[in-house]
Design a protein around this motif. Structure first.
Motif, short mmCIF file in Angstrom:
data_model
loop_
_atom_site.label_atom_id
_atom_site.label_comp_id
_atom_site.label_asym_id
_atom_site.label_seq_id
_atom_site.Cartn_x
_atom_site.Cartn_y
_atom_site.Cartn_z
N ALA A 252 0.82 -1.20 0.00
CA ALA A 252 0.00 0.00 0.00
C ALA A 252 0.86 1.26 0.00
CB ALA A 252 -0.93 -0.01 1.21
N CYS A 253 1.95 1.24 0.75
CA CYS A 253 2.85 2.40 0.80
C CYS A 253 3.49 2.66 -0.57
CB CYS A 253 3.94 2.18 1.85
SG CYS A 253 3.35 2.17 3.56
N VAL A 254 3.97 1.59 -1.21
CA VAL A 254 4.65 1.75 -2.51
C VAL A 254 3.65 2.23 -3.57
CG1 VAL A 254 5.84 0.51 -4.35
CG2 VAL A 254 6.42 0.06 -1.96
N VAL A 255 2.47 1.63 -3.61
CA VAL A 255 1.46 2.03 -4.60
C VAL A 255 1.04 3.48 -4.38
CG1 VAL A 255 -0.91 1.64 -5.38
CG2 VAL A 255 0.61 -0.30 -5.02
N SER A 256 0.89 3.89 -3.14
CA SER A 256 0.49 5.27 -2.84
C SER A 256 1.57 6.26 -3.29
CB SER A 256 0.21 5.43 -1.35
OG SER A 256 -0.88 4.61 -0.95
N LEU A 257 2.83 5.92 -3.05
CA LEU A 257 3.92 6.80 -3.48
C LEU A 257 3.96 6.91 -5.01
CD1 LEU A 257 6.78 5.74 -1.03
CD2 LEU A 257 5.47 7.88 -1.02
N LEU A 258 3.76 5.79 -5.70
CA LEU A 258 3.72 5.82 -7.16
C LEU A 258 2.52 6.63 -7.66
CD1 LEU A 258 4.69 2.12 -7.97
CD2 LEU A 258 6.05 4.16 -8.45
N ALA A 259 1.39 6.52 -6.95
CA ALA A 259 0.20 7.29 -7.33
C ALA A 259 0.45 8.78 -7.18
CB ALA A 259 -0.99 6.86 -6.47
N ILE A 260 1.11 9.17 -6.10
CA ILE A 260 1.45 10.58 -5.91
C ILE A 260 2.40 11.05 -7.01
CG2 ILE A 260 2.60 12.22 -4.38
CD1 ILE A 260 1.58 10.52 -2.02
N GLY A 261 3.39 10.21 -7.33
CA GLY A 261 4.32 10.57 -8.39
C GLY A 261 3.67 10.67 -9.75
N SER A 262 2.60 9.90 -9.97
CA SER A 262 1.93 9.93 -11.27
C SER A 262 1.17 11.23 -11.49
CB SER A 262 0.97 8.74 -11.39
OG SER A 262 -0.14 8.89 -10.51
N TYR A 263 1.00 12.05 -10.45
CA TYR A 263 0.39 13.37 -10.64
C TYR A 263 1.25 14.22 -11.57
CZ TYR A 263 -1.43 18.00 -9.51
OH TYR A 263 -1.97 19.26 -9.59
N TRP A 264 2.56 14.00 -11.52
CA TRP A 264 3.48 14.72 -12.40
C TRP A 264 3.92 13.85 -13.58
CZ3 TRP A 264 3.89 14.87 -7.03
CH2 TRP A 264 3.60 16.10 -6.44
N VAL A 265 4.06 12.54 -13.35
CA VAL A 265 4.49 11.62 -14.43
C VAL A 265 3.41 10.54 -14.58
CG1 VAL A 265 6.31 10.10 -15.27
CG2 VAL A 265 6.89 12.04 -13.76
N LYS A 266 2.51 10.72 -15.52
CA LYS A 266 1.33 9.85 -15.67
C LYS A 266 1.66 8.36 -15.77
CE LYS A 266 -2.22 12.67 -15.70
NZ LYS A 266 -3.32 12.56 -14.71
N PRO A 267 2.69 7.96 -16.52
CA PRO A 267 2.98 6.52 -16.64
C PRO A 267 3.22 5.81 -15.31
CG PRO A 267 4.15 7.74 -18.34
CD PRO A 267 3.56 8.75 -17.42
N LEU A 268 3.53 6.55 -14.26
CA LEU A 268 3.74 5.90 -12.97
C LEU A 268 2.47 5.26 -12.43
CD1 LEU A 268 6.13 8.37 -11.04
CD2 LEU A 268 6.67 6.15 -12.05
N ALA A 269 1.31 5.72 -12.89
CA ALA A 269 0.05 5.08 -12.49
C ALA A 269 -0.03 3.66 -13.04
CB ALA A 269 -1.14 5.90 -12.98
N ILE A 270 0.46 3.49 -14.28
CA ILE A 270 0.49 2.15 -14.88
C ILE A 270 1.51 1.29 -14.16
CG2 ILE A 270 0.90 0.85 -17.01
CD1 ILE A 270 0.03 3.35 -18.56
N VAL A 271 2.64 1.89 -13.80
CA VAL A 271 3.65 1.17 -13.02
C VAL A 271 3.05 0.72 -11.69
CG1 VAL A 271 5.88 1.35 -11.86
CG2 VAL A 271 5.56 2.40 -14.11
N ALA A 272 2.25 1.58 -11.07
CA ALA A 272 1.61 1.24 -9.80
C ALA A 272 0.69 0.04 -9.96
CB ALA A 272 0.82 2.44 -9.27
N ALA A 273 -0.03 -0.03 -11.09
CA ALA A 273 -0.93 -1.16 -11.35
C ALA A 273 -0.15 -2.46 -11.51
CB ALA A 273 -1.78 -0.89 -12.59
#
Length: 387
Positions: A252-273
């Motif tokens: 949950a911590c790692v996914v949340s950090l990636l989600a926050i990062g995807s606010y600036w870098v959209k592909p990080l949301a896919i990485v989070a998935a």
């Protein structure tokens, strides 16, 4: 006033959600399948069919309060079509009868993949344009943030309640011996308040919402169905459940950090998935490998008889006997098999005294008076005698 009416309307829409009623039916079906398995293994029902759906409908209104503040405050705005599609993916995942697949790690990741790829391909675009026209407008950052939030909720629920509804089961070991295990299946219905674009309320601050733009929003109280399943042979389910919860928390911590990062870098949301699915599968695999380090706990022993199950509202239940305890003596007679147990029990038809070892190896005594017929119905389940 405007916000108050919007919140009241949101709570009213909760009872119009089809997933709410599907969850109750599905929980009943899970309970029915469990009873059939119990009758096959032990020739009796251990727990009522209603056990699962009664646990499902326990009030979790405080979840809606605490975590809805997080979703609303963070501006996690999702189109209504996306929420409908999330519910449909949940239903499809439930058909595999693996309750762990109801984790947001799987369901939410499928939603992200659909928004990012499947809904935009040439051969699937007409389908989504017809049935889910707003899904293409989904902000994947909002979905990734929601996955992280639901994983935190899953971590807490697994830690607190993951082992509550375990049921006994007989299986065959790799050596061909009949052993026992505890099979955990849990369903949770967690309501979250989600803002959706449309007529409703105005933004209350210039910075809100953070993740998705727009001027007006409505609120929908959405029931999210979470699930957890685990087989435990090495001991009591509570230990492995807490072990699993800890690892879900790290995810949950790692996914949340990636989600926050995807606010600036959209592909990080896919990485989070991708991380969510692979990490959640790794947790399942590592739990199995962790169990293999230890010998089976619910198995035949040279001395003592391990309790695999306790039937509710029976003399054994009234004596506070619990799963995992080892009965070493009955009415002063050492026992190691089920036949020896009942033979020793009949030595005194009016009274029963048991010498029991708890999980820590400490000795305690349990005793009760027996009435006519109860000496054959204490309500204990053991690994059956072979031969």
């Amino acid at each position: 006033m405007e916000w108050g009416l919007a919140w009241l309307k949101a709570f009213g829409t909760f009872w119009l959600q089809p997933l709410l009623y599907y969850a109750v039916i599905f929980a009943w079906f899970i309970g029915w399948r469990r009873v059939q398995r119990e009758r096959r293994d032990f020739h009796t029902r251990v727990y009522r069919t209603s056990r699962e759906w009664r646990a499902l409908i326990r009030s979790r209104s405080w979840f809606a309060l605490i975590f809805s503040v997080v979703t609303v405050g963070a501006g996690v705005v999702l189109p209504n079509d996306t929420l409908v599609f999330w519910a449909m993916v949940t239903i499809v995942c439930s058909l595999f009868m693996q309750l762990r697949l109801l984790s947001a790690a799987y369901v939410g990741s499928i939603v992200i993949f659909t928004v990012s790829f499947f809904a935009q391909t040439e051969w699937t675009q007409p389908f989504f344009a017809r049935f889910f026209p707003q899904i293409i407008e989904t902000n994947v950052t909002a979905v990734a943030f929601l996955i992280g939030l639901l994983l935190f909720i899953e971590m807490w629920l697994v830690h607190r309640e993951g082992a509550e509804l375990s049921s006994p089961r007989l299986v065959t070991s790799k050596r061909g011996l009949v052993i026992g295990e505890q099979f955990v299946q849990r369903l949770w219905l967690v309501p979250l308040l989600i803002p959706v674009p449309g007529d409703g309320v105005q933004s209350f601050a210039a910075w809100w919402p953070i993740i998705s733009g727009g001027d007006t929003y409505s609120f929908v109280l959405v029931p999210f169905l979470l699930g957890f399943s685990q087989r435990v042979q090495m001991g009591l389910p509570v230990h492995l459940a807490k072990w699993t919860a800890k690892r879900i928390g790290w995810l949950a911590c790692v996914v949340s950090l990636l989600a926050i990062g995807s606010y600036w870098v959209k592909p990080l949301a896919i990485v989070a998935a991708v991380v969510a699915i692979l990490w959640r599968e790794w947790i399942v695999l590592s739990a199995k490998l962790y169990e293999q380090k230890f010998p089976p706990y619910f198995t035949k022993r040279a001395t003592g008889l391990v309790i695999l199950g306790v039937l509710p509202n029976t003399p054994a239940d009234k004596m506070a006997l619990s799963v995992g305890e080892v009965i070493v003596k009955v009415n002063g007679t050492p026992v190691a098999t089920e036949n020896e147990f009942y033979a020793a029990l009949q030595q005194n038809r009016a009274f029963c005294k048991l010498e029991v070892l708890n999980e820590s190896g400490e000795v305690r005594f349990a005793q009760t008076a027996l009435f006519e017929g109860e000496h054959h119905e204490l309500g204990l389940l053991f690994v059956r005698d072979e031969g």
